[in-house]
Design a protein around this motif. Structure first.
Motif, PDB file in Angstrom:
ATOM      1  N   GLU A  34     102.425 124.378  52.201  1.00 50.38           N
ATOM      2  CA  GLU A  34     103.057 123.152  51.721  1.00 50.38           C
ATOM      3  C   GLU A  34     102.813 122.045  52.729  1.00 50.38           C
ATOM      4  O   GLU A  34     102.741 122.281  53.932  1.00 50.38           O
ATOM      5  CB  GLU A  34     104.549 123.355  51.471  1.00 50.38           C
ATOM      6  CG  GLU A  34     105.380 123.718  52.660  1.00 50.38           C
ATOM      7  CD  GLU A  34     106.850 123.929  52.321  1.00 50.38           C
ATOM      8  OE1 GLU A  34     107.273 123.548  51.218  1.00 50.38           O
ATOM      9  OE2 GLU A  34     107.558 124.473  53.168  1.00 50.38           O
ATOM     10  N   MET A  35     102.663 120.844  52.199  1.00 40.99           N
ATOM     11  CA  MET A  35     102.413 119.671  53.027  1.00 40.99           C
ATOM     12  C   MET A  35     103.652 118.793  52.974  1.00 40.99           C
ATOM     13  O   MET A  35     104.122 118.447  51.900  1.00 40.99           O
ATOM     14  CB  MET A  35     101.189 118.917  52.504  1.00 40.99           C
ATOM     15  CG  MET A  35      99.960 119.784  52.415  1.00 40.99           C
ATOM     16  SD  MET A  35      98.655 119.062  51.455  1.00 40.99           S
ATOM     17  CE  MET A  35      97.968 117.963  52.623  1.00 40.99           C
ATOM     18  N   TYR A  40     100.617 112.667  52.521  1.00 42.95           N
ATOM     19  CA  TYR A  40      99.926 113.947  52.665  1.00 42.95           C
ATOM     20  C   TYR A  40      99.695 114.498  51.268  1.00 42.95           C
ATOM     21  O   TYR A  40     100.641 114.795  50.555  1.00 42.95           O
ATOM     22  CB  TYR A  40     100.767 114.944  53.465  1.00 42.95           C
ATOM     23  CG  TYR A  40     100.873 114.665  54.951  1.00 42.95           C
ATOM     24  CD1 TYR A  40     100.819 113.391  55.459  1.00 42.95           C
ATOM     25  CD2 TYR A  40     101.034 115.702  55.842  1.00 42.95           C
ATOM     26  CE1 TYR A  40     100.922 113.147  56.817  1.00 42.95           C
ATOM     27  CE2 TYR A  40     101.133 115.474  57.204  1.00 42.95           C
ATOM     28  CZ  TYR A  40     101.071 114.194  57.674  1.00 42.95           C
ATOM     29  OH  TYR A  40     101.171 113.952  59.013  1.00 42.95           O
ATOM     30  N   LEU A  51      91.614 116.802  51.727  1.00 44.60           N
ATOM     31  CA  LEU A  51      92.957 116.628  52.271  1.00 44.60           C
ATOM     32  C   LEU A  51      93.141 115.194  52.759  1.00 44.60           C
ATOM     33  O   LEU A  51      92.366 114.712  53.586  1.00 44.60           O
ATOM     34  CB  LEU A  51      93.189 117.585  53.446  1.00 44.60           C
ATOM     35  CG  LEU A  51      93.045 119.068  53.166  1.00 44.60           C
ATOM     36  CD1 LEU A  51      93.128 119.857  54.465  1.00 44.60           C
ATOM     37  CD2 LEU A  51      94.112 119.544  52.208  1.00 44.60           C
ATOM     38  N   LEU A  53      95.534 113.243  54.975  1.00 39.55           N
ATOM     39  CA  LEU A  53      96.543 113.606  55.964  1.00 39.55           C
ATOM     40  C   LEU A  53      96.976 112.429  56.821  1.00 39.55           C
ATOM     41  O   LEU A  53      97.189 112.572  58.017  1.00 39.55           O
ATOM     42  CB  LEU A  53      96.003 114.733  56.854  1.00 39.55           C
ATOM     43  CG  LEU A  53      95.603 116.003  56.123  1.00 39.55           C
ATOM     44  CD1 LEU A  53      94.920 116.966  57.057  1.00 39.55           C
ATOM     45  CD2 LEU A  53      96.816 116.650  55.502  1.00 39.55           C
ATOM     46  N   THR A  75     101.100 118.408  46.903  1.00 33.76           N
ATOM     47  CA  THR A  75     101.583 118.816  48.222  1.00 33.76           C
ATOM     48  C   THR A  75     101.631 120.331  48.401  1.00 33.76           C
ATOM     49  O   THR A  75     102.142 120.805  49.405  1.00 33.76           O
ATOM     50  CB  THR A  75     102.997 118.251  48.462  1.00 33.76           C
ATOM     51  OG1 THR A  75     103.846 118.705  47.427  1.00 33.76           O
ATOM     52  CG2 THR A  75     102.977 116.744  48.502  1.00 33.76           C
ATOM     53  N   ARG A  98      96.763 119.446  60.597  1.00 27.40           N
ATOM     54  CA  ARG A  98      98.020 118.753  60.868  1.00 27.40           C
ATOM     55  C   ARG A  98      99.139 119.785  61.002  1.00 27.40           C
ATOM     56  O   ARG A  98      99.881 120.035  60.049  1.00 27.40           O
ATOM     57  CB  ARG A  98      98.390 117.812  59.726  1.00 27.40           C
ATOM     58  CG  ARG A  98      97.751 116.454  59.767  1.00 27.40           C
ATOM     59  CD  ARG A  98      98.456 115.541  60.737  1.00 27.40           C
ATOM     60  NE  ARG A  98      98.106 114.165  60.441  1.00 27.40           N
ATOM     61  CZ  ARG A  98      97.769 113.281  61.369  1.00 27.40           C
ATOM     62  NH1 ARG A  98      97.739 113.625  62.623  1.00 27.40           N
ATOM     63  NH2 ARG A  98      97.477 112.057  61.041  1.00 27.40           N
ATOM     64  N   LYS A 106     106.964 116.855  59.868  1.00 24.76           N
ATOM     65  CA  LYS A 106     105.795 116.537  59.057  1.00 24.76           C
ATOM     66  C   LYS A 106     104.626 117.440  59.436  1.00 24.76           C
ATOM     67  O   LYS A 106     104.506 117.858  60.580  1.00 24.76           O
ATOM     68  CB  LYS A 106     105.396 115.074  59.258  1.00 24.76           C
ATOM     69  CG  LYS A 106     106.440 114.123  58.760  1.00 24.76           C
ATOM     70  CD  LYS A 106     106.225 112.655  59.010  1.00 24.76           C
ATOM     71  CE  LYS A 106     104.929 112.196  59.549  1.00 24.76           C
ATOM     72  NZ  LYS A 106     104.837 110.735  59.632  1.00 24.76           N
ATOM     73  N   ILE A 108     101.410 120.458  57.862  1.00 24.11           N
ATOM     74  CA  ILE A 108     101.083 121.522  56.907  1.00 24.11           C
ATOM     75  C   ILE A 108     101.648 122.819  57.465  1.00 24.11           C
ATOM     76  O   ILE A 108     101.459 123.137  58.629  1.00 24.11           O
ATOM     77  CB  ILE A 108      99.555 121.661  56.730  1.00 24.11           C
ATOM     78  CG1 ILE A 108      98.945 120.327  56.309  1.00 24.11           C
ATOM     79  CG2 ILE A 108      99.236 122.735  55.702  1.00 24.11           C
ATOM     80  CD1 ILE A 108      97.434 120.347  56.285  1.00 24.11           C
TER      81      ILE A 108
END
Length: 123
Positions: A34-35, A40, A51, A53, A75, A98, A106, A108
């Motif tokens: 999940e992002m 994102y 992606l 980001l 996401t 990330r 924040k 991933i």
């Protein structure tokens, strides 16, 4: 039959690898990422994962042959494969773009993973 400590350790390792192979062929392995963060998002473009980001450019990653990628929401990324090692490696490469940061959370992460949060500066 060798009964040294190293041989016993290798027996366990080989047993685990073979067990994962059998499980992968019969059931398969899945990982959901999940992002979290503004801006994102993920998208599939052919055999590439695109992606966004919050960088100046998008990160485009080639998806390995043995991994199936689905993006049900912008996401959420679902990864599926029969090879546990390759699946984990690809998930780690995605997360490394990330990783979750401790102040706002924040980044991933694997779905349901706990991110240790820190308190900001006190004024």
């Amino acid at each position: 039959i060798d009964d040294s400590k190293h041989a016993r350790a290798m027996w366990g390792t080989v047993r685990s690898v073979i067990s994962n192979m059998v499980h992968g062929v019969s059931n398969g392995f899945t990982q959901n990422l999940e992002m979290v963060g503004v801006g994102y998002r993920a998208a599939l473009k052919g055999k590439f994962l695109n992606l966004s980001l919050a960088k100046s450019h998008n990160t485009i990653m080639e998806i390995p042959e043995s991994i199936k990628v689905a993006v049900p929401k912008p996401t959420i990324i679902n990864l599926e494969s029969f090879d546990k090692e390759q699946l984990g490696q690809f998930a780690a490469v995605i997360i490394k773009q990330r990783p979750p940061e401790p102040y706002k959370g924040k980044g991933i992460r694997k779905q349901g993973a706990y991110v240790h949060r820190k308190e900001g500066k006190k004024s």
